[in-house]
Design a protein around this motif. Structure first.
Motif, PDB file in Angstrom:
ATOM      1  N   SER A 243       1.015   3.985  -2.977  1.00 27.73           N
ATOM      2  CA  SER A 243       0.751   5.390  -2.655  1.00 27.73           C
ATOM      3  C   SER A 243       1.893   6.290  -3.122  1.00 27.73           C
ATOM      4  O   SER A 243       1.659   7.384  -3.644  1.00 27.73           O
ATOM      5  CB  SER A 243       0.558   5.562  -1.152  1.00 27.73           C
ATOM      6  OG  SER A 243      -0.543   4.838  -0.709  1.00 27.73           O
TER       7      SER A 243
ATOM      8  N   ASP B  98       6.018   7.225   9.431  1.00 29.93           N
ATOM      9  CA  ASP B  98       5.489   6.129   8.616  1.00 29.93           C
ATOM     10  C   ASP B  98       6.084   4.776   8.972  1.00 29.93           C
ATOM     11  O   ASP B  98       5.347   3.803   9.152  1.00 29.93           O
ATOM     12  CB  ASP B  98       5.708   6.409   7.127  1.00 29.93           C
ATOM     13  CG  ASP B  98       4.742   7.441   6.591  1.00 29.93           C
ATOM     14  OD1 ASP B  98       3.649   7.584   7.173  1.00 29.93           O
ATOM     15  OD2 ASP B  98       5.070   8.104   5.601  1.00 29.93           O
TER      16      ASP B  98
ATOM     17  N   VAL C 161       0.838  -1.206   0.000  1.00 28.95           N
ATOM     18  CA  VAL C 161       0.000   0.000   0.000  1.00 28.95           C
ATOM     19  C   VAL C 161       0.870   1.251   0.000  1.00 28.95           C
ATOM     20  O   VAL C 161       0.585   2.220  -0.717  1.00 28.95           O
ATOM     21  CB  VAL C 161      -0.970  -0.012   1.205  1.00 28.95           C
ATOM     22  CG1 VAL C 161      -1.649   1.335   1.382  1.00 28.95           C
ATOM     23  CG2 VAL C 161      -1.996  -1.113   1.053  1.00 28.95           C
TER      24      VAL C 161
ATOM     25  N   PHE D  65       0.122   8.080  -6.283  1.00 32.15           N
ATOM     26  CA  PHE D  65      -0.629   9.164  -5.674  1.00 32.15           C
ATOM     27  C   PHE D  65       0.260  10.273  -5.105  1.00 32.15           C
ATOM     28  O   PHE D  65      -0.206  11.111  -4.345  1.00 32.15           O
ATOM     29  CB  PHE D  65      -1.545   8.613  -4.569  1.00 32.15           C
ATOM     30  CG  PHE D  65      -2.519   7.597  -5.082  1.00 32.15           C
ATOM     31  CD1 PHE D  65      -3.539   7.955  -5.946  1.00 32.15           C
ATOM     32  CD2 PHE D  65      -2.404   6.271  -4.711  1.00 32.15           C
ATOM     33  CE1 PHE D  65      -4.430   7.028  -6.426  1.00 32.15           C
ATOM     34  CE2 PHE D  65      -3.291   5.324  -5.180  1.00 32.15           C
ATOM     35  CZ  PHE D  65      -4.310   5.702  -6.044  1.00 32.15           C
TER      36      PHE D  65
ATOM     37  N   TYR E 287       2.386  10.404  -2.775  1.00 33.97           N
ATOM     38  CA  TYR E 287       2.463  10.466  -1.320  1.00 33.97           C
ATOM     39  C   TYR E 287       3.907  10.709  -0.910  1.00 33.97           C
ATOM     40  O   TYR E 287       4.831  10.164  -1.500  1.00 33.97           O
ATOM     41  CB  TYR E 287       1.953   9.162  -0.709  1.00 33.97           C
ATOM     42  CG  TYR E 287       2.040   9.115   0.795  1.00 33.97           C
ATOM     43  CD1 TYR E 287       1.148   9.830   1.572  1.00 33.97           C
ATOM     44  CD2 TYR E 287       3.024   8.368   1.430  1.00 33.97           C
ATOM     45  CE1 TYR E 287       1.233   9.802   2.955  1.00 33.97           C
ATOM     46  CE2 TYR E 287       3.112   8.326   2.810  1.00 33.97           C
ATOM     47  CZ  TYR E 287       2.209   9.057   3.562  1.00 33.97           C
ATOM     48  OH  TYR E 287       2.289   9.022   4.928  1.00 33.97           O
TER      49      TYR E 287
END
Length: 74
Positions: A41, A53, A37, A45, A47
């Motif tokens: 991301s 994190d 994931v 996207f 990110y």
């Protein structure tokens, strides 16, 4: 698995069973899914990773795996 196969601990009068072999298996699976994931991301996207994190992801993976073992052995 039976409840007699589980080790555990008491906290505030509640018993928390620990199924060690299942916990290890589900922790590894959870970490792999979370890594996928994160990579998706980052790639698709835009990110940007923060300082929280990796450490929080590792802790969350263990807690989610413990929750899965409780649900599976209920």
């Amino acid at each position: 698995m039976n409840n007699k196969d589980a080790k555990g601990f008491m906290l505030f009068g509640l018993y928390f069973p620990i199924f060690q072999s299942q916990l290890l298996k589900y922790t590894m699976i959870t970490w792999i899914v979370m890594l996928l994931v994160l990579l998706i991301s980052l790639t698709f996207f835009q990110y940007e990773m923060t300082n929280a994190d990796l450490p929080c992801g590792a802790l969350t993976g263990v807690l989610v795996a413990y929750l899965i073992t409780l649900i599976v052995n209920w």
